[in-house]
Scaffold this active site. Structure first.
Site, PDB file in Angstrom:
ATOM      1  N   LYS B  97       0.802  -1.223   0.000  1.00  0.00           N
ATOM      2  CA  LYS B  97       0.000   0.000   0.000  1.00  0.00           C
ATOM      3  C   LYS B  97       0.840   1.281   0.000  1.00  0.00           C
ATOM      4  CE  LYS B  97      -4.282  -1.615   0.123  1.00  0.00           C
ATOM      5  NZ  LYS B  97      -5.180  -1.388  -1.033  1.00  0.00           N
ATOM      6  N   GLU B 119      -9.759   6.063   2.979  1.00  0.00           N
ATOM      7  CA  GLU B 119     -10.582   4.994   3.530  1.00  0.00           C
ATOM      8  C   GLU B 119      -9.655   3.822   3.828  1.00  0.00           C
ATOM      9  OE1 GLU B 119     -10.058   5.328   0.341  1.00  0.00           O
ATOM     10  OE2 GLU B 119      -9.446   3.293  -0.148  1.00  0.00           O
ATOM     11  N   SER B 386       1.753  -9.611  -0.910  1.00  0.00           N
ATOM     12  CA  SER B 386       1.401  -8.192  -0.803  1.00  0.00           C
ATOM     13  C   SER B 386       1.523  -7.593   0.589  1.00  0.00           C
ATOM     14  CB  SER B 386      -0.012  -7.989  -1.329  1.00  0.00           C
ATOM     15  OG  SER B 386      -0.900  -8.845  -0.657  1.00  0.00           O
TER      16      SER B 386
END
Lengths: 258, 404
Positions: B97, B119, B386
């Site tokens: 991210k 969010e 990830s």
């Protein structure tokens, strides 16, 4: 002449138009119908009927809860069309405008315009369908003489406004603030200037909505526009289970703007 | 529809679309902000000094490039294709991210915005946003569903430590989609001084493009690393798909390399047939939500259905529009893995390789667990690892019937 044109044509008599917003099926279908008929009886000139959606992104907390209440009653699109038909049976003149989110309207696929027409609906407001994405939607509605009411916001610039006006009909809905429904209205003069500017560019009527919660503000807003929209305050009465108060409130708005 | 030639693949088009998907379905007030973002982004995309600034942060702040790791023991255990892991879990803050937030915060500064909002579902994007906001001294508000706040308490505290305000969202299903609704509401109210850092390849144009581009560093590195490590591009690349940012980041540089098979794995929850899942590409219909046209989990009236997944980060009823397009043209194959399969793979990888994966990532592992044994030893599979699983301790413990 369409029902919407007829309502705004009373402009000759300088009457300002009162638009009310409630959510279909809030708190349930039967009460919803009664509230709508009461609104007409107390002076509402146009009924904006909200199509409840699971993700009402532009609504403040009061209207969000109205959407949730209606969805709890499992309101279907066909129920909303039915509700419109029933209003139409009793009243041939009041324009009915459905206001909602794109995904709800998409669910009717290519039958949408026809179904709306048959239910006696005059116009549609799609909160998350900006001008840029609306071409085929606009044309499909036109085939059945349904107006796509455009929302204009404080951030809409002049160039964009001109392009929008070229494919607008019915009336224009000026969103008086940057924010969600029921928010605090801060800059009255900015609204006034913006509405004057829009009116100088088009013959279409311009109504002002978002943040109008009392007769005094309604009066001010109506002084430079063709009408006003009130939603959150009416729904507040429904939330607090004091629907009988809606009639008097509506009458006070009507009196204030004319 | 099946793709024929991808040599000219260049999406989004001028209208912000990937085929029929994508677009800009937002309220009128946000259009100006999106147009500004589009303009500024188009400029910085070609601006060498901006790109160098991003790369510098990715190297020195995030710790890139992330290694390509050969999972030797797991490969042996499964007895088939060679399995490699692209170690995004080793990034600063523990997931892919941050690749996006590092870039978007620089965009925000370029536009002169003083406040950023985001969010978050699992909390990884919230943490990644709070982190870059702290580094650049920007005000930061994170919207998070009430239910997610409960299951991701550690990340909530991390965000607070980083100086962010965490707003609990109690509307609708109280998860990621509702957090996104609330972030949109904040943005429309504060559009002049606020940049909305969307965390996935979702939302209105130009977000799917921006988030994809910033994450595509993963695929770009993999191109170089795979050539060096085994002399060719991978035969198969596998990634989990919620909104789809880690998958798009590793897939995008390989879209034209059609010898490499690309597989996205959605959250199958209790099983796709059970209806309790978060797999719109496997079991959804085309619609409009959060500014984009894409596959959505919805009922016949267009109401968005509540989703179910053991991993908060995949618990989303939609998917990025480019994934919808890649699905339709058949370039990417989309599969799903259930909660139980993901949990099993979580334990397997932890015990076999000493790497504790995020529950989101565990869905990709579960798919590989199924296919690797059937493939020859000469084949190579790369999984986008990830994120790391530290944040999921409480969930896993609960599933195993333990309290911590």
């Amino acid at each position: 002449m369409t029902r919407l044109e007829k309502v705004f044509n009373q402009k000759e008599t300088k009457n300002k138009v009162l638009v009310t917003y409630t959510v279909a099926g809030d708190p349930n279908l039967e009460s919803s119908k009664k509230i709508l008929n009461d609104l007409i009886a107390s002076g509402a000139d146009i009924l904006e009927i909200g199509v409840p959606f699971s993700d009402p992104m532009s609504e403040g907390p009061v209207i969000q809860k109205a959407h949730e209440r209606a969805l709890k009653k499992n309101i279907q699109f066909k129920d909303i069309l039915n509700l419109c038909k029933q209003i139409r049976i009793k009243n041939k003149n009041v324009p009915i405008v459905l206001m909602g989110y794109m995904n709800s309207f998409l669910s009717l696929k290519n039958k949408l315009a026809k179904e709306l027409n048959q239910a006696g609906v005059d116009g549609v407001i799609v909160v998350d369908l900006p001008y840029d994405e609306s071409k085929s939607f606009f044309n499909n509605l036109k085939k059945e003489n349904i107006d796509l009411i455009r929302l204009i916001s404080p951030t809409t610039d002049a160039k964009r406004l001109k392009r929008m006006l070229a494919s607008s009909s019915g009336y224009l809905y000026y969103v008086s603030l940057k924010g969600i429904t029921g928010a605090e209205l801060k800059n009255f003069n900015e609204v006034k200037n913006k509405v004057k500017n829009i009116k100088s560019l088009t013959n279409l009527p311009v109504v002002v909505g978002f943040g109008i919660k009392d007769a005094q503000t309604a009066k001010k807003m109506a002084s430079f526009s063709d009408g006003i929209v009130v939603g959150t305050k009416i729904i507040d009465f429904i939330e607090k289970k004091s629907t009988p108060k809606i009639s008097n409130f509506t009458k006070s708005l009507k009196k204030a703007i004319n | 529809m099946k793709y024929k030639n991808l040599n000219n693949y260049a999406f989004p088009d001028n209208e912000g679309r990937f085929g029929e998907f994508g677009g800009k379905y937002v309220s009128e007030t946000l259009i100006t902000a999106l147009e500004e973002l589009e303009k500024v982004y188009a400029k910085v995309k070609k601006d060498k000094s901006f790109q160098e600034e991003v790369i510098k942060d990715l190297n020195d702040f995030v710790g890139r490039p992330s290694p390509l790791y050969f999972a030797e023991r797991w490969t042996k255990k499964l007895g088939g294709a060679k399995i490699y892991l692209k170690r995004e879990d080793l990034n600063h803050t523990g997931a892919h991210k941050i690749n996006n937030t590092v870039g978007q915060v620089l965009l925000a500064k370029k536009m002169g915005k003083k406040r950023v909002i985001a969010e978050t579902g699992a909390g990884q994007h919230g943490v990644a946003t709070a982190t870059v906001a702290a580094r650049h001294g920007l005000e930061c508000i994170i919207f998070m569903g009430e239910e997610d706040i409960e299951r991701q308490a550690l990340n909530v505290y991390r965000m607070k430590l980083l100086g962010a305000e965490v707003c609990s969202v109690d509307s609708g299903t109280k998860t990621l989609k509702d957090a996104m609704n609330e972030a949109m509401r904040d943005w429309v109210t504060n559009v002049e001084d606020t940049h909305y850092i969307i965390g996935s390849v979702a939302g209105p144009h130009p977000y799917p493009e921006i988030v994809r581009d910033f994450n595509s560093i993963v695929g770009k590195e993999l191109k170089i690393q795979s050539k060096k490590e085994f002399g060719k591009y991978p035969d198969i690349i596998v990634a989990c798909v919620g909104g789809g940012s880690n998958a798009m980041g590793i897939f995008h540089p390989f879209i034209k390399e059609t010898k490499t098979k690309l597989v996205g794995v959605e959250a199958g929850g209790s099983g796709v047939k059970s209806g309790k899942h978060a797999a719109p590409l496997s079991d959804g219909k085309v619609g409009v939500l959060h500014g984009m046209k894409t596959y959505l989990m919805q009922d016949k009236n267009g109401q968005i259905l509540s989703t179910h997944s053991v991993s908060a980060g995949l618990d989303y009823p939609g998917v990025g529009p480019e994934h919808a397009y890649l699905r339709d043209i058949g370039r990417v194959e989309y599969q799903s893995a259930t909660d139980q399969q993901a949990l099993k793979s979580f334990h397997d990888l932890t015990k076999t390789e000493g790497i504790m994966p995020a529950l989101e990532t565990s869905h990709a592992l579960a798919y590989v667990n199924k296919i690797a044994p059937k493939l020859s030893k000469s084949k190579t599979i790369v999984i986008n690892l990830s994120g790391r699983g530290d944040k999921d301790m409480f969930t896993v413990a609960k599933e195993d019937g333990m309290t911590l």
